[in-house]
Motif scaffolding. Sequence first.
Motif, PDB file in Angstrom:
ATOM      1  N   ARG A  92       0.832  -1.211   0.000  1.00 59.69           N
ATOM      2  CA  ARG A  92       0.000   0.000   0.000  1.00 59.69           C
ATOM      3  C   ARG A  92       0.864   1.258   0.000  1.00 59.69           C
ATOM      4  NH1 ARG A  92      -3.277  -2.827   4.768  1.00 59.69           N
ATOM      5  NH2 ARG A  92      -4.521  -4.224   3.471  1.00 59.69           N
ATOM      6  N   ASN A  93       0.500   2.184  -0.825  1.00 61.14           N
ATOM      7  CA  ASN A  93       1.137   3.501  -0.852  1.00 61.14           C
ATOM      8  C   ASN A  93       0.113   4.562  -0.468  1.00 61.14           C
ATOM      9  OD1 ASN A  93       4.002   3.542  -2.336  1.00 61.14           O
ATOM     10  ND2 ASN A  93       2.768   1.899  -3.157  1.00 61.14           N
ATOM     11  N   PRO A  94       0.551   5.609   0.180  1.00 61.27           N
ATOM     12  CA  PRO A  94      -0.419   6.672   0.507  1.00 61.27           C
ATOM     13  C   PRO A  94      -0.986   7.301  -0.768  1.00 61.27           C
ATOM     14  CG  PRO A  94       1.816   7.329   1.115  1.00 61.27           C
ATOM     15  CD  PRO A  94       1.893   5.895   0.718  1.00 61.27           C
ATOM     16  N   SER A  95      -0.120   7.530  -1.756  1.00 57.12           N
ATOM     17  CA  SER A  95      -0.608   8.050  -3.040  1.00 57.12           C
ATOM     18  C   SER A  95       0.494   7.863  -4.073  1.00 57.12           C
ATOM     19  CB  SER A  95      -0.967   9.527  -2.928  1.00 57.12           C
ATOM     20  OG  SER A  95       0.209  10.266  -2.671  1.00 57.12           O
ATOM     21  N   MET A  96       0.162   8.086  -5.321  1.00 53.25           N
ATOM     22  CA  MET A  96       1.113   7.921  -6.405  1.00 53.25           C
ATOM     23  C   MET A  96       1.246   9.246  -7.143  1.00 53.25           C
ATOM     24  SD  MET A  96       2.218   4.922  -6.309  1.00 53.25           S
ATOM     25  CE  MET A  96       2.026   3.143  -6.293  1.00 53.25           C
ATOM     26  N   PRO A  97       2.417   9.456  -7.814  1.00 57.75           N
ATOM     27  CA  PRO A  97       2.550  10.685  -8.598  1.00 57.75           C
ATOM     28  C   PRO A  97       1.515  10.711  -9.724  1.00 57.75           C
ATOM     29  CG  PRO A  97       4.605   9.390  -8.586  1.00 57.75           C
ATOM     30  CD  PRO A  97       3.609   8.605  -7.845  1.00 57.75           C
ATOM     31  N   SER A  98       1.267  11.881 -10.261  1.00 59.35           N
ATOM     32  CA  SER A  98       0.186  12.045 -11.245  1.00 59.35           C
ATOM     33  C   SER A  98       0.457  11.277 -12.535  1.00 59.35           C
ATOM     34  CB  SER A  98       0.001  13.527 -11.563  1.00 59.35           C
ATOM     35  OG  SER A  98       1.219  14.033 -12.065  1.00 59.35           O
ATOM     36  N   PRO A 117      -7.056   8.523  -8.823  1.00 58.29           N
ATOM     37  CA  PRO A 117      -7.265   9.435  -9.945  1.00 58.29           C
ATOM     38  C   PRO A 117      -8.302   8.869 -10.915  1.00 58.29           C
ATOM     39  CG  PRO A 117      -4.925   9.031  -9.581  1.00 58.29           C
ATOM     40  CD  PRO A 117      -5.669   8.078  -8.704  1.00 58.29           C
ATOM     41  N   GLU A 118      -9.051   9.747 -11.513  1.00 55.98           N
ATOM     42  CA  GLU A 118     -10.030   9.381 -12.544  1.00 55.98           C
ATOM     43  C   GLU A 118      -9.388   8.425 -13.558  1.00 55.98           C
ATOM     44  OE1 GLU A 118     -13.114  10.432 -12.505  1.00 55.98           O
ATOM     45  OE2 GLU A 118     -13.626   9.376 -14.376  1.00 55.98           O
ATOM     46  N   GLY A 119     -10.033   7.317 -13.816  1.00 54.02           N
ATOM     47  CA  GLY A 119      -9.556   6.408 -14.849  1.00 54.02           C
ATOM     48  C   GLY A 119      -8.547   5.381 -14.373  1.00 54.02           C
ATOM     49  N   MET A 120      -8.083   5.504 -13.126  1.00 53.19           N
ATOM     50  CA  MET A 120      -7.121   4.534 -12.622  1.00 53.19           C
ATOM     51  C   MET A 120      -7.856   3.448 -11.842  1.00 53.19           C
ATOM     52  SD  MET A 120      -3.706   5.190 -10.448  1.00 53.19           S
ATOM     53  CE  MET A 120      -2.350   4.028 -10.601  1.00 53.19           C
ATOM     54  N   SER A 121      -7.502   2.205 -12.143  1.00 54.75           N
ATOM     55  CA  SER A 121      -8.117   1.085 -11.453  1.00 54.75           C
ATOM     56  C   SER A 121      -7.273   0.777 -10.225  1.00 54.75           C
ATOM     57  CB  SER A 121      -8.179  -0.123 -12.394  1.00 54.75           C
ATOM     58  OG  SER A 121      -8.888  -1.162 -11.781  1.00 54.75           O
ATOM     59  N   ASP A 122      -7.699   1.246  -9.084  1.00 52.92           N
ATOM     60  CA  ASP A 122      -6.902   1.131  -7.855  1.00 52.92           C
ATOM     61  C   ASP A 122      -7.854   0.975  -6.688  1.00 52.92           C
ATOM     62  OD1 ASP A 122      -4.607   1.251  -6.192  1.00 52.92           O
ATOM     63  OD2 ASP A 122      -4.925   3.389  -5.878  1.00 52.92           O
ATOM     64  N   PRO A 123      -7.764  -0.054  -5.858  1.00 50.54           N
ATOM     65  CA  PRO A 123      -6.725  -1.092  -5.781  1.00 50.54           C
ATOM     66  C   PRO A 123      -6.993  -2.245  -6.745  1.00 50.54           C
ATOM     67  CG  PRO A 123      -8.306  -1.444  -4.040  1.00 50.54           C
ATOM     68  CD  PRO A 123      -8.736  -0.195  -4.766  1.00 50.54           C
ATOM     69  N   VAL A 149      -1.703 -10.712  -4.162  1.00 48.35           N
ATOM     70  CA  VAL A 149      -1.087  -9.425  -3.824  1.00 48.35           C
ATOM     71  C   VAL A 149      -2.168  -8.350  -3.876  1.00 48.35           C
ATOM     72  CG1 VAL A 149       0.697  -7.745  -4.401  1.00 48.35           C
ATOM     73  CG2 VAL A 149       0.995 -10.157  -5.047  1.00 48.35           C
ATOM     74  N   GLU A 150      -2.419  -7.720  -2.754  1.00 48.09           N
ATOM     75  CA  GLU A 150      -3.229  -6.503  -2.805  1.00 48.09           C
ATOM     76  C   GLU A 150      -2.294  -5.354  -3.121  1.00 48.09           C
ATOM     77  OE1 GLU A 150      -5.276  -5.044   0.831  1.00 48.09           O
ATOM     78  OE2 GLU A 150      -4.662  -3.099   0.037  1.00 48.09           O
ATOM     79  N   ILE A 151      -2.530  -4.691  -4.251  1.00 47.04           N
ATOM     80  CA  ILE A 151      -1.757  -3.490  -4.549  1.00 47.04           C
ATOM     81  C   ILE A 151      -2.730  -2.318  -4.466  1.00 47.04           C
ATOM     82  CG2 ILE A 151      -2.027  -3.973  -7.047  1.00 47.04           C
ATOM     83  CD1 ILE A 151       0.762  -1.912  -5.370  1.00 47.04           C
ATOM     84  N   PHE A 152      -2.361  -1.327  -3.660  1.00 47.76           N
ATOM     85  CA  PHE A 152      -3.262  -0.190  -3.428  1.00 47.76           C
ATOM     86  C   PHE A 152      -2.371   1.060  -3.482  1.00 47.76           C
ATOM     87  CE2 PHE A 152      -7.008   1.210  -0.438  1.00 47.76           C
ATOM     88  CZ  PHE A 152      -7.370   2.178  -1.365  1.00 47.76           C
ATOM     89  N   VAL A 196     -10.542  -3.290   3.485  1.00 51.97           N
ATOM     90  CA  VAL A 196      -9.730  -2.249   2.854  1.00 51.97           C
ATOM     91  C   VAL A 196     -10.689  -1.191   2.312  1.00 51.97           C
ATOM     92  CG1 VAL A 196      -8.044  -1.777   1.047  1.00 51.97           C
ATOM     93  CG2 VAL A 196      -8.043  -4.008   2.215  1.00 51.97           C
ATOM     94  N   CYS A 197     -10.686  -0.043   2.959  1.00 51.51           N
ATOM     95  CA  CYS A 197     -11.643   1.001   2.605  1.00 51.51           C
ATOM     96  C   CYS A 197     -10.921   2.170   1.939  1.00 51.51           C
ATOM     97  CB  CYS A 197     -12.367   1.485   3.848  1.00 51.51           C
ATOM     98  SG  CYS A 197     -13.233   0.166   4.707  1.00 51.51           S
ATOM     99  N   GLU A 198     -11.701   3.097   1.459  1.00 52.82           N
ATOM    100  CA  GLU A 198     -11.111   4.237   0.750  1.00 52.82           C
ATOM    101  C   GLU A 198     -10.216   5.085   1.651  1.00 52.82           C
ATOM    102  OE1 GLU A 198     -14.327   5.315  -2.675  1.00 52.82           O
ATOM    103  OE2 GLU A 198     -14.897   5.821  -0.624  1.00 52.82           O
TER     104      GLU A 198
END
Lengths: 339, 339, 339, 339
Positions: B159-165, B207-213, B228-231, D245-247
């Motif tokens: 899990r990451n808090p957020s990803m670059p744009s 972000p809009e259009g990103m399939s996450d997690p 693997v849960e990737i978030f 796993v929530c938002e």
Amino acid sequence: MSPQGVLGVAVIGTGKMGADHVRRLHHVISGARVTAVVDVDGERSKALADTLDGCTAYTEAAVALAAEDVDAVLIASPGPAHEAALLEALGRDLPILCEKPLTPDAASALRVLEAEQRLGHRRLQVGFMRRYDAEYVKLKQLLDGGELGRALMMHHRHRNPSMPSWFTTEMLISDSVVHEMDVTRWLLDQEITAVTVLKPTPSSLAPEGMSDPQLVLFETESGALVDVEIFGHCGYGYQVWAEAVCERGVVGIGDEHGPRLSADGRWGGRVTPDYIERFEDAYDRQVRAWVDATRRGEVTGPSAWDGYAAAAVCEAGVRAQREGRRVGVDLIERPDFYR
Amino acid sequence: MSPQGVLGVAVIGTGKMGADHVRRLHHVISGARVTAVVDVDGERSKALADTLDGCTAYTEAAVALAAEDVDAVLIASPGPAHEAALLEALGRDLPILCEKPLTPDAASALRVLEAEQRLGHRRLQVGFMRRYDAEYVKLKQLLDGGELGRALMMHHRHRNPSMPSWFTTEMLISDSVVHEMDVTRWLLDQEITAVTVLKPTPSSLAPEGMSDPQLVLFETESGALVDVEIFGHCGYGYQVWAEAVCERGVVGIGDEHGPRLSADGRWGGRVTPDYIERFEDAYDRQVRAWVDATRRGEVTGPSAWDGYAAAAVCEAGVRAQREGRRVGVDLIERPDFYR
Amino acid sequence: MSPQGVLGVAVIGTGKMGADHVRRLHHVISGARVTAVVDVDGERSKALADTLDGCTAYTEAAVALAAEDVDAVLIASPGPAHEAALLEALGRDLPILCEKPLTPDAASALRVLEAEQRLGHRRLQVGFMRRYDAEYVKLKQLLDGGELGRALMMHHRHRNPSMPSWFTTEMLISDSVVHEMDVTRWLLDQEITAVTVLKPTPSSLAPEGMSDPQLVLFETESGALVDVEIFGHCGYGYQVWAEAVCERGVVGIGDEHGPRLSADGRWGGRVTPDYIERFEDAYDRQVRAWVDATRRGEVTGPSAWDGYAAAAVCEAGVRAQREGRRVGVDLIERPDFYR
Amino acid sequence: MSPQGVLGVAVIGTGKMGADHVRRLHHVISGARVTAVVDVDGERSKALADTLDGCTAYTEAAVALAAEDVDAVLIASPGPAHEAALLEALGRDLPILCEKPLTPDAASALRVLEAEQRLGHRRLQVGFMRRYDAEYVKLKQLLDGGELGRALMMHHRHRNPSMPSWFTTEMLISDSVVHEMDVTRWLLDQEITAVTVLKPTPSSLAPEGMSDPQLVLFETESGALVDVEIFGHCGYGYQVWAEAVCERGVVGIGDEHGPRLSADGRWGGRVTPDYIERFEDAYDRQVRAWVDATRRGEVTGPSAWDGYAAAAVCEAGVRAQREGRRVGVDLIERPDFYR
């Protein structure tokens, strides 16, 4: 007892604790029902009785205990009122569950001990409910199992978010640490022989004039050393921890439970806010065990001796706190009756 | 090498990762020093070189690698630039530590493998630094010990808090899950044979259009099943967990560490904010191990084969993600050179 | 310093700790190299020097410290030998990292303080490495942050699986609890004013005649109360815990880490066997910080004053242990030089 | 009901689960007593009835349910016998607590739904007792609270030390994972729309021919993705974990509790051996809630709809397991009656 063997219980004292026991006996525990509630405040007991089928309100314990449908007594009145109620109930040979403290001091506790011994059989259980908490029970089993060897030290933590305004420095010992006194005696299966109380500079969040927190030290018959952090105004929640340091291992209980949440840059959970929630199951199990034993004609659980010993250790503790020195605990020799 | 046996290292790529490795080689790790920094952005490499004694800035890898004081190469440029730098360095028979990915796809990775094999000896280590993390190392030891039997399943959380744009859905596989691909291969000591990617309804905070997690499934040679849960946008911090379910026990790493605080009605601690903090020690140990092995004339750590296998699994993963089906992994037969 | 600014270090004492520091300076830490090793046992220092490029073996510190290639000194000889080496090195104005204890008693420590003050600038750091442990550092940050309010109490646990046969009851204080003395002073940023030592009945697994475990109590300038369980023969592993009880919260470090295994009806993990493994990173960070600061011409870390204060508290502790009473700590007024 | 309002309960099925409910109703829960026990094995029911005051043994449910002192029914017979007993009890308009599964397949469950709807009021609760477990209840509260946003994924672990010899691969779904099906529906407050079952190479310690462990995947109406590790022969104990796993955060339950022991080079605790111990309190709370609601004339807890939905998901799960593909779940439209 009623035809179906349901125990008729008189509850003496209908304040917070008493009302909770009424609810427990009526709603949670099988095999018992509340047939009498007693309070010097007649309106309070009347209001409570009206919510229950077949329950009568009284203002005098003596009258209530004489009623036909009263088979047993649960005493939840303030500590100073315990001795009279206990002697009355023992005089009628009724089974008793008495909330801690047995009585406020060792001398009055001794009078109760003598009254019970005159009956020739045990009738009295004291409400040290931690002995019924699942974690303490498992800790006791581990210690009794013997694989860890002798307990050399114990460390206790006992924290409350805050205390009522009428709570005094002395009550930190006699109302709070009294629980650690009892579980120490029970877990280690020996008496406490001396008490010392150490006072750091108080928290600025404790009430003016109150010495909070404190570190209380017990010495035991076998020479084990026990420390108790008592903190009445820790602010954040209710926490009870215990750790036994033994010759072959260390075992502790009281880690924080419940859902583990990761959010907002932190992981962890919620701290229980009070003893009611933390020890809810222990209260339930205690009363169930008492009802069951009573219906079988037995007395189990903490005895009048345990109530007396706790009173004597409390007396020493309060003196140690006041005088700033180590105070030995004076106990009479334990009667065979309580062995 | 310099008279005192200090390894002269050329660092190719001086972005975030490259600059951090320069700091590490200069400041943290003994036995090496940075003698060349290379970046197509000549000003950036010049600025960095100016902060170091005896370090020259270059804009072309080929020129830097020809310098007398360059004994070894650390490649930290973007993935698409790796192949050219790797072939240049292998052509000069220089020891290489190449940040992951080895190359962006399996075909180019194969060309690198062939170039290394032509040398007749290994020269190349890939930067899968989790293999140097203390917890993963202990997990590997437990699994290799054999007491737990065969691993049947693995569960990973990443899990990451957020990803670059600029981070894409595909990069969740090729840039993030690639770490789980490598540690799974390493921990279980076998290849991944198929990949499936499952996509729940995305978080409204992604972000809009990103399939996450997403949930990524690996199958391995022995028939183990790995999820693997990737978030990428969990919001609260950086967490990496791994759990191996074996025939005789389950073992996991990645519980939250650090000080445990009880305050404000809660207990718990702080979540690491990013991989830099979480894996700082692993990066240090990785580069130290590479420097040490290089000075001894050896190559240890993840090989070019590991880089190739990861590239092939990534390709399958990205296709599985795109096509919504299970995709088998095609690997050439493993050359004896890499056994 | 050598042309490339690499610090030439003389290591005095080549026993277990000294040899480990030689390995660390040579192999782990950048920017320094061992140019001299000194030991009264000339064969031991010779054997060690032979494994290192450009390192000379000496039997006398005075000769080694006069060598051209010696820029700084790391003292790891037995405590009673420290004063002479320290005065020699201070006489030559060399930067010093001295393993704890600074000296074995307060009077000799004072003589070292005076020698350093005569230089007019600080040269000396004492090896209290816990200040470099990641968990202690985070605890310090939390306490310094101020959100938790003042620390009212601290609880420490310090357990060893066993002690060497020559370890005495006094050394439980002066060799083990000395670490808690230092971290308490550092974490709370105040001096210890009195010490009490309480002795439960010893473990039957401790050596005959040794009083183990013990409970050591510190009082501090602000009136905080600190307890330390020191247990030299707990049998099961090495554990160091610390918990600060503050006005607005409680924060602790030292929970057990590493892989969590569920097998054979139990869950849990492995206890670290010794301080070498537990504090490996702290030792590394300490020496790295000293090398870095020295190359910058600075002195950071625990000062000679910290070494002196620890020696004075130890003296009080050993007396408290022997005499069974609370003993006040006598400190000279802190010179401005050490503020 | 009897004069004092005590609920007379007929318990159908006196095997392990039925006998435990008899004990619970008699001994633990207030306000109810067992007036009838029914079993095709007349000797078993007779033996049980003899231990209870005022309890009659029957071999036919129809006869028992016609008895005057039967106010409500608890069904604990094997699943295939449920439909007949349910229709009989609904025909008599009796309140019912039916152990899971409601019935073994969706078609028969639908017939029960129709019978209850014909009554015009609800009478039936299904025994999904995890909804009464303290940890699941807190997890539900956190999810319902809304601060964490929508649940995107759930991860479940469900491990048993071993299974009885008659336990089949299909029963891993219909008898074990059925619990995760129900709690998922309940926690997320939505239906499961598809199931996939993945089978790694089985453990060599599982019975010959049994595919154990497995990874079961649910998709839900909102597009959440849920994975369940079911492991019937993990060997070491009983473990149930759940993580949402929530938002805005991740929350989990099921960490190991109880005393934490440090001994023999390890720290940790004991794993619960079975579901009886793990969910003891949940069983108690479930039956207490049913008795209380029944005495108030209400039906709370999991409904016949929940039983039907679980049966439909199980059917899909078993087909997915057999056919090795994703299988959609067919549900009738939910009747208003069950909203």
